[in-house]
Design a protein around this motif. Structure first.
Motif, PDB file in Angstrom:
ATOM      1  N   SER A  18      36.748  45.085  35.150  1.00 47.25           N
ATOM      2  CA  SER A  18      36.517  44.066  34.110  1.00 47.25           C
ATOM      3  C   SER A  18      37.166  42.730  34.462  1.00 47.25           C
ATOM      4  CB  SER A  18      37.075  44.559  32.768  1.00 47.25           C
ATOM      5  OG  SER A  18      38.496  44.533  32.771  1.00 47.25           O
ATOM      6  N   LEU A  19      38.026  42.731  35.478  1.00 42.00           N
ATOM      7  CA  LEU A  19      38.783  41.518  35.808  1.00 42.00           C
ATOM      8  C   LEU A  19      38.046  40.574  36.739  1.00 42.00           C
ATOM      9  CD1 LEU A  19      42.311  43.139  36.384  1.00 42.00           C
ATOM     10  CD2 LEU A  19      41.469  41.996  34.323  1.00 42.00           C
ATOM     11  N   THR A  20      37.012  41.093  37.405  1.00 46.36           N
ATOM     12  CA  THR A  20      36.354  40.287  38.434  1.00 46.36           C
ATOM     13  C   THR A  20      34.886  40.660  38.562  1.00 46.36           C
ATOM     14  OG1 THR A  20      36.348  39.813  40.814  1.00 46.36           O
ATOM     15  CG2 THR A  20      37.100  41.985  40.147  1.00 46.36           C
ATOM     16  N   GLU A  21      34.104  39.761  39.182  1.00 47.35           N
ATOM     17  CA  GLU A  21      32.696  40.092  39.438  1.00 47.35           C
ATOM     18  C   GLU A  21      32.497  40.534  40.885  1.00 47.35           C
ATOM     19  OE1 GLU A  21      30.784  36.429  38.462  1.00 47.35           O
ATOM     20  OE2 GLU A  21      30.800  35.746  40.556  1.00 47.35           O
ATOM     21  N   ASN A  22      33.598  40.623  41.617  1.00 48.39           N
ATOM     22  CA  ASN A  22      33.538  41.060  43.015  1.00 48.39           C
ATOM     23  C   ASN A  22      33.959  42.536  43.097  1.00 48.39           C
ATOM     24  OD1 ASN A  22      34.431  41.647  45.768  1.00 48.39           O
ATOM     25  ND2 ASN A  22      34.103  39.464  46.144  1.00 48.39           N
ATOM     26  N   GLN A  23      33.078  43.391  43.569  1.00 49.72           N
ATOM     27  CA  GLN A  23      33.357  44.824  43.597  1.00 49.72           C
ATOM     28  C   GLN A  23      34.519  45.187  44.532  1.00 49.72           C
ATOM     29  OE1 GLN A  23      30.004  47.511  43.894  1.00 49.72           O
ATOM     30  NE2 GLN A  23      28.596  45.960  43.139  1.00 49.72           N
ATOM     31  N   ILE A  24      34.610  44.479  45.651  1.00 55.16           N
ATOM     32  CA  ILE A  24      35.695  44.776  46.597  1.00 55.16           C
ATOM     33  C   ILE A  24      37.048  44.417  45.986  1.00 55.16           C
ATOM     34  CG2 ILE A  24      36.626  44.303  48.895  1.00 55.16           C
ATOM     35  CD1 ILE A  24      33.969  45.812  48.853  1.00 55.16           C
ATOM     36  N   VAL A  25      37.083  43.264  45.315  1.00 52.68           N
ATOM     37  CA  VAL A  25      38.319  42.858  44.635  1.00 52.68           C
ATOM     38  C   VAL A  25      38.666  43.868  43.545  1.00 52.68           C
ATOM     39  CG1 VAL A  25      39.417  41.083  43.219  1.00 52.68           C
ATOM     40  CG2 VAL A  25      37.967  40.416  45.149  1.00 52.68           C
ATOM     41  N   ALA A  26      37.642  44.324  42.804  1.00 55.09           N
ATOM     42  CA  ALA A  26      37.861  45.320  41.750  1.00 55.09           C
ATOM     43  C   ALA A  26      38.451  46.603  42.338  1.00 55.09           C
ATOM     44  CB  ALA A  26      36.549  45.619  41.038  1.00 55.09           C
TER      45      ALA A  26
END
Length: 235
Positions: free
Chosen positions: A153-161
């Motif tokens: 929920s914190l980001t739109e980047n899956q790798i960052v998530a």
């Protein structure tokens, strides 16, 4: 409740309509099976101890991998904006997606009952630790997956998530393993926060209210923060 059920069904179907669920199940069972058969045939130990020891460790990686796309993909694709315009609350989206992933983890664990049948043929088994172990695994999975939903929920980047979720669950995983480096009062707090500490209690077949409160509180807080992060888009 109907909205949560709708999100749950949609998310669960999407898991099994794509290769994700099958890849997770096959890889997870392959790794776990290798460790189980190694202890059974090489170490000549007929118990599920290896399953209960290795599964929380595997979840460090599988938990973030199973959840990293849940919300971040919706954000990146713009479908989240469409979803929130419907008569549905943010917490219903978060809870529905979390329950679908938790169900996927339950389905992943089901085939490991073959290990139980195997050792039951080899001798008498103590059911208390086995039942407690499986309950504990579901609770550990619930905490790791809810934190994964939070990370997504914190980001739109899956790798960052994935990375954010992994760091959070890793910290909780090692808390009870670094107690020797801290003074008594801090060590007591860290021990209580450690997810593995509570799992080891339940895996002995002892269901303590304090352990259940810990697990369900962690899940509730994680999902609540994830819901707030979605609501924040309206501010």
């Amino acid at each position: 409740m109907n909205n949560i059920k709708a999100i749950f069904s949609k998310e669960l179907r999407s898991f099994f309509d794509s290769p994700v669920a099958y890849i997770v199940i096959v890889v997870f069972l392959g790794l776990l099976g290798w460790f189980f058969t190694s202890s059974l045939f090489l170490a000549n130990v007929a118990s599920l101890r290896t399953v209960f020891e290795m599964t929380p460790f595997f979840l460090l990686f599988f938990g973030p991998a199973m959840t990293m796309r849940l919300i971040s993909e919706e954000k990146k694709g713009g479908t989240l904006e469409l979803l929130v315009t419907k008569p549905i609350m943010e917490y219903e989206i978060v809870v529905g997606k979390f329950l679908a992933t938790w169900m996927l983890f339950f389905v992943t664990l089901l085939p490991t009952l073959v290990y139980f049948l195997t050792i039951s043929f080899l001798g008498k088994v103590d059911m208390g630790p086995i039942v407690g172990g499986y309950i504990g695994l579901m609770l550990v999975g619930g905490v790791f997956l809810s934190l994964g939903v939070l990370g997504s929920s914190l980001t739109e980047n899956q790798i960052v998530a994935f990375i954010v979720s992994f760091l959070i669950v890793f910290v909780l995983f090692i808390f009870d393993k670094i107690l020797m480096y801290f003074p008594g009062s801090i060590a007591t707090i860290l021990e209580y926060l450690g997810v593995d500490y509570h799992f080891s209690n339940i895996a002995r077949g002892v269901i303590d209210t304090r352990d259940l409160v810990y697990y369900f509180s962690m899940m509730a807080v994680s999902l609540m923060i994830a819901s707030v992060m979605l609501e924040k888009r309206k501010w």
